[in-house]
Motif scaffolding. Structure first.
Motif, mmCIF file in Angstrom:
data_model
loop_
_atom_site.group_PDB
_atom_site.id
_atom_site.type_symbol
_atom_site.label_atom_id
_atom_site.label_comp_id
_atom_site.label_asym_id
_atom_site.label_seq_id
_atom_site.Cartn_x
_atom_site.Cartn_y
_atom_site.Cartn_z
ATOM 1 N N GLN A 6 -1.677 -8.568 3.244
ATOM 2 C CA GLN A 6 -1.315 -9.903 2.789
ATOM 3 C C GLN A 6 -0.038 -10.341 3.486
ATOM 4 N N VAL A 7 -0.059 -11.534 4.038
ATOM 5 C CA VAL A 7 1.096 -12.079 4.741
ATOM 6 C C VAL A 7 1.604 -13.287 3.975
ATOM 7 N N GLN A 8 2.901 -13.379 3.847
ATOM 8 C CA GLN A 8 3.527 -14.543 3.217
ATOM 9 C C GLN A 8 4.573 -15.129 4.140
ATOM 10 N N LEU A 9 4.657 -16.447 4.131
ATOM 11 C CA LEU A 9 5.703 -17.161 4.853
ATOM 12 C C LEU A 9 6.575 -17.873 3.837
ATOM 13 N N VAL A 10 7.864 -17.734 3.976
ATOM 14 C CA VAL A 10 8.802 -18.394 3.071
ATOM 15 C C VAL A 10 9.760 -19.239 3.898
ATOM 16 N N GLU A 11 9.725 -20.531 3.628
ATOM 17 C CA GLU A 11 10.590 -21.469 4.326
ATOM 18 C C GLU A 11 11.825 -21.773 3.489
ATOM 19 N N SER A 12 12.909 -22.098 4.176
ATOM 20 C CA SER A 12 14.119 -22.526 3.498
ATOM 21 C C SER A 12 14.943 -23.403 4.436
ATOM 22 N N GLY A 13 15.892 -24.118 3.856
ATOM 23 C CA GLY A 13 16.843 -24.868 4.664
ATOM 24 C C GLY A 13 16.723 -26.373 4.628
ATOM 25 N N GLY A 14 15.701 -26.898 3.982
ATOM 26 C CA GLY A 14 15.570 -28.345 3.931
ATOM 27 C C GLY A 14 16.591 -28.972 2.990
ATOM 28 N N GLY A 15 16.587 -30.287 2.940
ATOM 29 C CA GLY A 15 17.498 -30.981 2.046
ATOM 30 C C GLY A 15 17.756 -32.405 2.471
ATOM 31 N N LEU A 16 18.772 -32.977 1.857
ATOM 32 C CA LEU A 16 19.180 -34.356 2.133
ATOM 33 C C LEU A 16 20.404 -34.338 3.048
ATOM 34 N N VAL A 17 20.342 -35.103 4.112
ATOM 35 C CA VAL A 17 21.459 -35.144 5.060
ATOM 36 C C VAL A 17 21.630 -36.581 5.550
ATOM 37 N N GLN A 18 22.843 -36.931 5.896
ATOM 38 C CA GLN A 18 23.110 -38.263 6.415
ATOM 39 C C GLN A 18 22.708 -38.358 7.886
ATOM 40 N N PRO A 19 22.413 -39.541 8.346
ATOM 41 C CA PRO A 19 22.112 -39.704 9.779
ATOM 42 C C PRO A 19 23.233 -39.130 10.631
ATOM 43 N N GLY A 20 22.832 -38.426 11.679
ATOM 44 C CA GLY A 20 23.802 -37.764 12.540
ATOM 45 C C GLY A 20 24.125 -36.350 12.126
ATOM 46 N N GLY A 21 23.665 -35.957 10.962
ATOM 47 C CA GLY A 21 23.945 -34.623 10.465
ATOM 48 C C GLY A 21 23.009 -33.567 11.020
ATOM 49 N N SER A 22 23.184 -32.350 10.511
ATOM 50 C CA SER A 22 22.406 -31.205 10.991
ATOM 51 C C SER A 22 21.840 -30.404 9.833
ATOM 52 N N LEU A 23 20.717 -29.771 10.108
ATOM 53 C CA LEU A 23 20.112 -28.814 9.190
ATOM 54 C C LEU A 23 19.506 -27.697 10.006
ATOM 55 N N ARG A 24 19.390 -26.540 9.385
ATOM 56 C CA ARG A 24 18.714 -25.410 10.013
ATOM 57 C C ARG A 24 17.640 -24.900 9.078
ATOM 58 N N LEU A 25 16.418 -24.929 9.557
ATOM 59 C CA LEU A 25 15.285 -24.428 8.791
ATOM 60 C C LEU A 25 14.988 -22.986 9.199
#
Length: 115
Positions: free
Chosen positions: A1-20
């Motif tokens: 059994q394989v599972q994928l778990v994502e993280s890192g999303g959210g609310l950010v202002q224009p010009g900002g950064s996120l890492r998924l």
């Protein structure tokens, strides 16, 4: 059994950064392909960035120069660094990994770019 778990999303202002992040766990022999897709409301799911079968990277034109896909093979994890975010980047982001010739999708993480 394989599972994928994502993280890192959210609310950010224009010009900002996120890492998924997308971490795979379970019975894994080989990860053949890694990529990120996104789906905005009312639109089809589209490719954002991916590693090709020969290890090169492929980006959607709309994110070139702003997004970077990377991976940590030891951790079975793929990342998406997103810089200079724009409101049109708002979407649910999904990772897709081909593991032992089967395609698996992450659960999706919401990215909202808004002031």
């Amino acid at each position: 059994q394989v599972q994928l778990v994502e993280s890192g999303g959210g609310l950010v202002q224009p010009g900002g950064s996120l890492r998924l992040s997308c971490a795979a766990s379970g019975s894994i022999f080989a990860i053949n392909n890694m990529g990120w897709y996104r789906q905005a409301p009312g639109k089809q799911r589209e490719l954002v960035a991916a590693f090709t079968s020969v290890g090169r990277t492929n980006y959607a034109d709309s994110v070139k120069g702003r997004f970077t896909i990377s991976r940590d093979n030891a951790k079975n994890t793929v990342y998406l660094q997103m810089n200079s975010l724009k409101p049109e980047d708002t979407a649910v982001y999904y990772c897709r990994l081909v593991i032992d010739s089967y395609a698996y999708w992450g659960q999706g993480t919401q990215v909202t770019v808004s002031s």
